[in-house]
Write a protein that holds these residues in place. Structure first.
Motif, PDB file in Angstrom:
ATOM      1  N   LEU A 163      14.219  11.017  14.913  1.00  0.00           N
ATOM      2  CA  LEU A 163      13.795   9.742  15.484  1.00  0.00           C
ATOM      3  C   LEU A 163      12.485   9.887  16.255  1.00  0.00           C
ATOM      4  CD1 LEU A 163      17.229   8.334  16.709  1.00  0.00           C
ATOM      5  CD2 LEU A 163      15.927   7.681  14.683  1.00  0.00           C
ATOM      6  N   ILE A 164      12.295  11.022  16.900  1.00  0.00           N
ATOM      7  CA  ILE A 164      11.029  11.261  17.592  1.00  0.00           C
ATOM      8  C   ILE A 164       9.883  11.285  16.588  1.00  0.00           C
ATOM      9  CG2 ILE A 164       9.731  12.931  18.965  1.00  0.00           C
ATOM     10  CD1 ILE A 164      12.357  13.752  20.257  1.00  0.00           C
ATOM     11  N   GLY A 165      10.105  11.985  15.467  1.00  0.00           N
ATOM     12  CA  GLY A 165       9.070  12.031  14.436  1.00  0.00           C
ATOM     13  C   GLY A 165       8.805  10.673  13.820  1.00  0.00           C
ATOM     14  N   LEU A 166       9.872   9.868  13.619  1.00  0.00           N
ATOM     15  CA  LEU A 166       9.686   8.536  13.048  1.00  0.00           C
ATOM     16  C   LEU A 166       8.905   7.633  14.000  1.00  0.00           C
ATOM     17  CD1 LEU A 166      13.093   7.712  11.337  1.00  0.00           C
ATOM     18  CD2 LEU A 166      10.987   8.508  10.292  1.00  0.00           C
ATOM     19  N   THR A 167       9.187   7.731  15.296  1.00  0.00           N
ATOM     20  CA  THR A 167       8.449   6.929  16.271  1.00  0.00           C
ATOM     21  C   THR A 167       6.961   7.257  16.224  1.00  0.00           C
ATOM     22  OG1 THR A 167      10.411   6.860  17.696  1.00  0.00           O
ATOM     23  CG2 THR A 167       8.277   6.329  18.707  1.00  0.00           C
ATOM     24  N   GLU A 168       6.652   8.536  16.138  1.00  0.00           N
ATOM     25  CA  GLU A 168       5.246   8.934  16.059  1.00  0.00           C
ATOM     26  C   GLU A 168       4.624   8.468  14.745  1.00  0.00           C
ATOM     27  OE1 GLU A 168       2.490  12.976  16.343  1.00  0.00           O
ATOM     28  OE2 GLU A 168       4.674  13.091  16.491  1.00  0.00           O
ATOM     29  N   ARG A 169       5.382   8.572  13.665  1.00  0.00           N
ATOM     30  CA  ARG A 169       4.868   8.136  12.363  1.00  0.00           C
ATOM     31  C   ARG A 169       4.550   6.640  12.385  1.00  0.00           C
ATOM     32  NH1 ARG A 169       5.427   9.746   6.886  1.00  0.00           N
ATOM     33  NH2 ARG A 169       6.651  11.571   7.485  1.00  0.00           N
ATOM     34  N   ALA A 170       5.470   5.833  12.938  1.00  0.00           N
ATOM     35  CA  ALA A 170       5.242   4.391  12.990  1.00  0.00           C
ATOM     36  C   ALA A 170       4.065   4.054  13.904  1.00  0.00           C
ATOM     37  CB  ALA A 170       6.504   3.684  13.462  1.00  0.00           C
ATOM     38  N   THR A 171       3.932   4.756  15.016  1.00  0.00           N
ATOM     39  CA  THR A 171       2.822   4.492  15.934  1.00  0.00           C
ATOM     40  C   THR A 171       1.488   4.818  15.283  1.00  0.00           C
ATOM     41  OG1 THR A 171       4.272   4.969  17.817  1.00  0.00           O
ATOM     42  CG2 THR A 171       1.883   5.024  18.207  1.00  0.00           C
ATOM     43  N   LEU A 172       1.411   5.943  14.581  1.00  0.00           N
ATOM     44  CA  LEU A 172       0.171   6.316  13.916  1.00  0.00           C
ATOM     45  C   LEU A 172      -0.204   5.317  12.821  1.00  0.00           C
ATOM     46  CD1 LEU A 172       0.625  10.198  13.615  1.00  0.00           C
ATOM     47  CD2 LEU A 172      -0.848   8.939  15.183  1.00  0.00           C
ATOM     48  N   ALA A 173       0.802   4.689  12.219  1.00  0.00           N
ATOM     49  CA  ALA A 173       0.536   3.696  11.184  1.00  0.00           C
ATOM     50  C   ALA A 173       0.187   2.329  11.761  1.00  0.00           C
ATOM     51  CB  ALA A 173       1.744   3.568  10.260  1.00  0.00           C
TER      52      ALA A 173
ATOM     53  N   PRO B 271       0.826  -1.212   0.000  1.00  0.00           N
ATOM     54  CA  PRO B 271       0.000   0.000   0.000  1.00  0.00           C
ATOM     55  C   PRO B 271       0.857   1.256   0.000  1.00  0.00           C
ATOM     56  CG  PRO B 271      -0.879  -1.600   1.562  1.00  0.00           C
ATOM     57  CD  PRO B 271       0.430  -2.146   1.077  1.00  0.00           C
ATOM     58  N   ALA B 272       0.361   2.286  -0.659  1.00  0.00           N
ATOM     59  CA  ALA B 272       1.145   3.512  -0.831  1.00  0.00           C
ATOM     60  C   ALA B 272       1.518   4.135   0.514  1.00  0.00           C
ATOM     61  CB  ALA B 272       0.358   4.510  -1.683  1.00  0.00           C
ATOM     62  N   ALA B 273       0.595   4.160   1.470  1.00  0.00           N
ATOM     63  CA  ALA B 273       0.887   4.792   2.760  1.00  0.00           C
ATOM     64  C   ALA B 273       1.996   4.050   3.501  1.00  0.00           C
ATOM     65  CB  ALA B 273      -0.383   4.845   3.614  1.00  0.00           C
ATOM     66  N   ILE B 274       1.942   2.714   3.487  1.00  0.00           N
ATOM     67  CA  ILE B 274       2.979   1.933   4.165  1.00  0.00           C
ATOM     68  C   ILE B 274       4.314   2.103   3.459  1.00  0.00           C
ATOM     69  CG2 ILE B 274       3.669  -0.382   4.856  1.00  0.00           C
ATOM     70  CD1 ILE B 274       0.754  -1.114   5.089  1.00  0.00           C
ATOM     71  N   GLY B 275       4.289   2.064   2.123  1.00  0.00           N
ATOM     72  CA  GLY B 275       5.532   2.256   1.385  1.00  0.00           C
ATOM     73  C   GLY B 275       6.157   3.615   1.638  1.00  0.00           C
TER      74      GLY B 275
ATOM     75  N   LYS C 253      21.447   1.261  15.195  1.00  0.00           N
ATOM     76  CA  LYS C 253      20.430   0.565  14.419  1.00  0.00           C
ATOM     77  C   LYS C 253      19.097   1.288  14.560  1.00  0.00           C
ATOM     78  CE  LYS C 253      18.154  -2.806  16.095  1.00  0.00           C
ATOM     79  NZ  LYS C 253      17.671  -4.075  16.699  1.00  0.00           N
ATOM     80  N   VAL C 254      18.399   1.410  13.420  1.00  0.00           N
ATOM     81  CA  VAL C 254      17.039   1.924  13.396  1.00  0.00           C
ATOM     82  C   VAL C 254      16.185   0.862  12.716  1.00  0.00           C
ATOM     83  CG1 VAL C 254      15.481   3.715  12.557  1.00  0.00           C
ATOM     84  CG2 VAL C 254      17.775   4.334  13.323  1.00  0.00           C
ATOM     85  N   GLY C 255      15.207   0.320  13.434  1.00  0.00           N
ATOM     86  CA  GLY C 255      14.363  -0.725  12.884  1.00  0.00           C
ATOM     87  C   GLY C 255      12.907  -0.416  13.125  1.00  0.00           C
ATOM     88  N   ALA C 256      12.073  -0.767  12.170  1.00  0.00           N
ATOM     89  CA  ALA C 256      10.638  -0.499  12.291  1.00  0.00           C
ATOM     90  C   ALA C 256       9.860  -1.652  11.680  1.00  0.00           C
ATOM     91  CB  ALA C 256      10.261   0.808  11.594  1.00  0.00           C
ATOM     92  N   TRP C 257       8.685  -1.876  12.253  1.00  0.00           N
ATOM     93  CA  TRP C 257       7.734  -2.858  11.701  1.00  0.00           C
ATOM     94  C   TRP C 257       6.415  -2.153  11.496  1.00  0.00           C
ATOM     95  CZ3 TRP C 257       2.968  -4.414  13.471  1.00  0.00           C
ATOM     96  CH2 TRP C 257       2.381  -5.490  12.776  1.00  0.00           C
ATOM     97  N   LEU C 258       5.840  -2.330  10.293  1.00  0.00           N
ATOM     98  CA  LEU C 258       4.558  -1.752   9.959  1.00  0.00           C
ATOM     99  C   LEU C 258       3.622  -2.845   9.478  1.00  0.00           C
ATOM    100  CD1 LEU C 258       5.610   1.493   8.021  1.00  0.00           C
ATOM    101  CD2 LEU C 258       5.054   1.255  10.437  1.00  0.00           C
ATOM    102  N   PRO C 259       2.356  -2.767   9.815  1.00  0.00           N
ATOM    103  CA  PRO C 259       1.414  -3.829   9.414  1.00  0.00           C
ATOM    104  C   PRO C 259       1.132  -3.778   7.908  1.00  0.00           C
ATOM    105  CG  PRO C 259       0.244  -2.033  10.499  1.00  0.00           C
ATOM    106  CD  PRO C 259       1.714  -1.726  10.620  1.00  0.00           C
ATOM    107  N   TRP C 260       0.992  -4.969   7.327  1.00  0.00           N
ATOM    108  CA  TRP C 260       0.643  -5.113   5.904  1.00  0.00           C
ATOM    109  C   TRP C 260      -0.437  -6.200   5.852  1.00  0.00           C
ATOM    110  CZ3 TRP C 260       4.450  -7.010   1.510  1.00  0.00           C
ATOM    111  CH2 TRP C 260       3.766  -6.950   0.277  1.00  0.00           C
ATOM    112  N   ALA C 261      -1.657  -5.772   5.629  1.00  0.00           N
ATOM    113  CA  ALA C 261      -2.769  -6.696   5.659  1.00  0.00           C
ATOM    114  C   ALA C 261      -2.660  -7.713   4.512  1.00  0.00           C
ATOM    115  CB  ALA C 261      -4.102  -5.957   5.546  1.00  0.00           C
ATOM    116  N   ALA C 262      -3.188  -8.910   4.778  1.00  0.00           N
ATOM    117  CA  ALA C 262      -3.119  -9.962   3.767  1.00  0.00           C
ATOM    118  C   ALA C 262      -4.085  -9.660   2.640  1.00  0.00           C
ATOM    119  CB  ALA C 262      -3.461 -11.294   4.405  1.00  0.00           C
TER     120      ALA C 262
END
Length: 411
Positions: A377-387, A315-319, A402-411
């Motif tokens: 990094l503060i902004g990225l944390t908020e961005r990932a949480t909102l997603a 999805p465009a938003a996740i990408g 290291k900077v790591g993030a996980w975002l949901p991707w629906a099946a």
């Protein structure tokens, strides 16, 4: 504004703009008494004239039944004093009403003033007090019919008239009181709604400012870091070959041009979000390769491990969020670990979510201090949480970061 414009048409208890004013009492909760409005003066004059006319009628009746001269004079003095006392009916409604009820027992000329005081009491005091004084007024009327009877009216007619008049005055006063309380409650509700609307607007503005600041940081930090790196190379290597100097100058020119374009797009969002949204650049997961290539052209050592089979299905938003996280990770690595090799790893599948990780080893030597570090990094944390995802960052055991993030991707 409308309340202030027509203040002269309102009673003083309702014309006061203070929200703490009680419409059932003359004066606010601080003890300050409101000033009479033109409407109050008109009503006071009408009440005075009404009480005087009723008193004159009662005085004629008392004179016609052959009462002694001193009784007639005392009645007239009592009636005049009762009419004048009506000007104090808002300040002391209970005391004045009780006094006039007692006076009207032996001085029928005070009956008109007593009725006016009872009406004021009903408007400005709760029903419990009104019921007690109203009952006393009915009893006073019955006693008056016995002590000072009107020969032309029977006792039964006088009693019925007394009860009906008191009930009518109390009912009218309660109607006026309830209407005033309704108006004041609606006014208070309108004030509260305006305050809540202003608060919501302020919160929306604050959220918009935060979103714009985050977007400006994500867009411009990458470009400006490239400018800083190449400008620093030119500063510390003035004897570099002309070809290398020209290449660095070209990268600086291109980065400055891209930064200006990005800044113009963000400012366009400020001026007209609806119009600018169509022309605003929206990076996706497909443009991650271009981001890595741009960093390599700037002299960074970047290894991309792209394990997503079909990035066009993301999805465009996740990408876009993955792109921004990788962009910020590369920017931080360029600022704090110049010369170190950076590894960007992207994995994930529908139903499992997307995981991006940007890792760099310890820098060679001390990295120069960079102003504003940590805000991205503060902004990225908020961005990932909102997603709906999460973001982790911190040092690694080998001294890197290291900077790591996980975002949901629906099946």
């Amino acid at each position: 504004m409308a309340d202030q414009e027509y203040r002269w048409l309102q009673p003083s208890a309702m014309a006061d703009p203070d929200p703490d004013t009680d419409p059932g009492r003359q004066g606010d909760r601080t003890g300050r008494r409101p000033r009479r409005t033109p409407r109050d003066w008109f009503v006071d004059i009408v009440m005075f004239v009404f009480a005087a006319l009723v008193g004159l009628g009662a005085a004629d009746v008392a004179d016609s039944v052959g009462n002694p001269e001193y009784v007639v004079v005392l009645d007239q003095l009592a009636g005049a004093a009762a009419c004048c006392a009506l000007w104090l009916r808002r300040r002391w409604p209970v005391g004045l009403a009780v006094t006039l009820v007692v006076v009207s027992v032996i001085a029928p000329v005070a009956s008109g003033a007593m009725v006016a005081a009872l009406f004021t009491l009903t408007v400005h005091r709760p029903f419990k007090t009104v019921a007690a004084v109203g009952s006393a007024a009915i009893a006073a009327g019955l006693v008056q019919a016995v002590l000072r009877p009107d020969p032309s009216v029977s006792f039964r007619a006088s009693a019925v008239a007394t009860v009906v008049i008191v009930l009518l005055i109390v009912g009218w006063g309660m109607f006026v009181r309830s209407r005033r309380q309704l108006v004041v409650s609606l006014r208070d509700r309108a004030r509260r709604a305006e305050a809540e609307a202003a608060l919501r607007a302020e919160q929306a503005q604050r959220m918009a400012r935060e979103a714009i600041a985050r977007e400006m940081h994500d867009v411009l930090a990458h470009r400006l870091t490239l400018l800083s790196v190449h400008a620093g190379a030119l500063e510390f290597r003035p004897d570099a070959p002309p070809a290398e100097v020209a290449r660095a100058a070209g990268v600086i020119r291109d980065s400055a041009h891209e930064a200006l374009n990005d800044l113009r797009d963000v400012i366009g969002v400020l001026r007209g979000p609806a119009a600018a949204e169509e022309h605003r650049p929206q990076p996706t997961l497909d443009t991650l390769d271009a981001l890595v290539a741009e960093s390599r052209e700037a002299g960074m050592k970047v290894a991309l491990d792209h394990r997503v089979a079909r990035p066009q299905d993301v999805p465009a938003a996740i990408g876009r969020n993955i792109y921004r996280i990788a962009q910020e990770g590369l920017t931080n690595a360029r600022k704090h670990a110049p010369g170190a090799e950076v590894t960007v790893t992207l994995t994930g599948a529908p139903g499992d979510g997307l995981t991006v990780e940007v890792r760099n080893p310890a820098p060679e030597g001390a990295a120069p201090p960079v102003p504003g570090s940590g805000q991205g990094l503060i902004g990225l944390t908020e961005r990932a949480t909102l997603a709906g995802g999460r973001l982790d960052h911190g040092p690694t055991p080998d001294g890197g970061f290291k900077v790591g993030a996980w975002l949901p991707w629906a099946a």
